[in-house]
Design a protein around this motif. Structure first.
Motif, PDB file in Angstrom:
ATOM      1  N   GLU A  19       0.796  -1.274   0.056  1.00 45.85           N
ATOM      2  CA  GLU A  19      -0.167  -0.031   0.010  1.00 45.85           C
ATOM      3  C   GLU A  19       0.640   1.188   0.191  1.00 45.85           C
ATOM      4  O   GLU A  19       0.527   2.469  -0.715  1.00 45.85           O
ATOM      5  CB  GLU A  19      -1.043  -0.128   1.068  1.00 45.85           C
ATOM      6  N   TRP A  40      -8.647   6.879  -4.289  1.00 45.18           N
ATOM      7  CA  TRP A  40      -9.043   6.460  -2.873  1.00 45.18           C
ATOM      8  C   TRP A  40      -9.422   5.048  -2.948  1.00 45.18           C
ATOM      9  O   TRP A  40      -9.523   4.431  -2.035  1.00 45.18           O
ATOM     10  CB  TRP A  40      -9.869   7.362  -2.438  1.00 45.18           C
ATOM     11  N   VAL A  44      -7.934   2.617  -0.064  1.00 47.74           N
ATOM     12  CA  VAL A  44      -8.971   2.071   1.122  1.00 47.74           C
ATOM     13  C   VAL A  44      -9.034   0.521   1.016  1.00 47.74           C
ATOM     14  O   VAL A  44      -9.222  -0.162   2.203  1.00 47.74           O
ATOM     15  CB  VAL A  44     -10.204   2.939   1.220  1.00 47.74           C
ATOM     16  N   SER A  45      -9.206   0.142  -0.160  1.00 52.49           N
ATOM     17  CA  SER A  45      -9.264  -1.364  -0.250  1.00 52.49           C
ATOM     18  C   SER A  45      -8.198  -2.097   0.189  1.00 52.49           C
ATOM     19  O   SER A  45      -8.266  -3.231   1.039  1.00 52.49           O
ATOM     20  CB  SER A  45      -9.728  -1.807  -1.788  1.00 52.49           C
ATOM     21  N   ALA A  47      -6.053  -0.753   2.412  1.00 56.55           N
ATOM     22  CA  ALA A  47      -6.043  -0.737   3.962  1.00 56.55           C
ATOM     23  C   ALA A  47      -6.809  -1.714   4.396  1.00 56.55           C
ATOM     24  O   ALA A  47      -6.677  -2.270   5.677  1.00 56.55           O
ATOM     25  CB  ALA A  47      -6.215   0.690   4.410  1.00 56.55           C
ATOM     26  N   LEU A  48      -8.180  -1.882   3.934  1.00 60.97           N
ATOM     27  CA  LEU A  48      -9.091  -2.813   4.350  1.00 60.97           C
ATOM     28  C   LEU A  48      -8.644  -4.413   4.594  1.00 60.97           C
ATOM     29  O   LEU A  48      -8.947  -4.930   5.423  1.00 60.97           O
ATOM     30  CB  LEU A  48     -10.399  -2.789   3.834  1.00 60.97           C
ATOM     31  N   ALA A  49      -8.041  -4.544   3.553  1.00 65.69           N
ATOM     32  CA  ALA A  49      -7.368  -5.825   3.207  1.00 65.69           C
ATOM     33  C   ALA A  49      -6.469  -6.201   4.541  1.00 65.69           C
ATOM     34  O   ALA A  49      -6.279  -7.164   5.086  1.00 65.69           O
ATOM     35  CB  ALA A  49      -6.956  -6.195   1.974  1.00 65.69           C
ATOM     36  N   ILE A  51      -6.229  -4.663   7.187  1.00 65.40           N
ATOM     37  CA  ILE A  51      -6.931  -4.802   8.766  1.00 65.40           C
ATOM     38  C   ILE A  51      -7.572  -6.045   8.737  1.00 65.40           C
ATOM     39  O   ILE A  51      -7.394  -6.826   9.866  1.00 65.40           O
ATOM     40  CB  ILE A  51      -7.907  -3.603   8.648  1.00 65.40           C
ATOM     41  N   MET A  52      -8.041  -6.869   7.680  1.00 69.21           N
ATOM     42  CA  MET A  52      -8.723  -8.155   8.032  1.00 69.21           C
ATOM     43  C   MET A  52      -7.564  -9.027   8.004  1.00 69.21           C
ATOM     44  O   MET A  52      -7.905 -10.010   8.801  1.00 69.21           O
ATOM     45  CB  MET A  52      -9.293  -8.185   6.461  1.00 69.21           C
TER      46      MET A  52
END
Length: 143
Positions: A19, A40, A44-45, A47-49, A51-52
């Motif tokens: 990222e 974005w 964002v995707s 970052a969410l991956a 975090i998951m």
């Protein structure tokens, strides 16, 4: 730490590094010299991956601390150490197929924005999940 949590910590680390490279590449490397607005969706995707992956790693680390060592966590483990019963898998259950059909109906309803199809797919999915969960928990039929 065990093997499963290590894998997901590694995936999260890779996603965070990727990222950072992605943000730099998208926002600062230009061929024409113009400065564009940040992209974005990708930021964002990713970052969410990450975090998951961190959530899964933390979950596996917490659950592994409460269980016995698995053969894949031993340094000198052999293939034979993992032999044995892995669990019960229903050989003739119709519910996974019913869940697949319900998800297909729900997905098509979302794609084409047919609210009646979304509602039908959601109801079918709840019935299929309930059937799968209660497949062996209900009393047997008497003939």
């Amino acid at each position: 730490m065990r093997a499963g949590s290590n894998v997901f910590y590694g995936i999260a680390t890779y996603l965070i590094v990727a990222e950072i490279v992605y943000i730099f590449g998208v926002n600062y490397v230009r061929d024409d010299g113009y400065l564009y607005v940040a992209e974005w969706v990708g930021i964002v995707s990713m970052a969410l991956a990450a975090i998951m992956a961190l959530m899964l790693a933390a979950y596996l680390q917490l659950t592994d601390s409460k269980t016995d060592l698995a053969p894949e966590d031993w340094e000198e483990a052999e293939t034979e150490d993992g032999a044995g019963i892995l669990g019960f898998f229903s050989p003739n259950s119709i519910w996974p197929l019913a869940m697949t059909g319900a998800i297909a109906v729900l997905g098509l309803g979302i794609i084409y924005l047919y609210y009646w199809m979304i509602a039908t797919g959601a109801v079918l999915l709840v019935i299929a999940v309930g059937g799968l969960c209660l497949q062996y928990g209900l009393p047997k039929e008497k003939h």
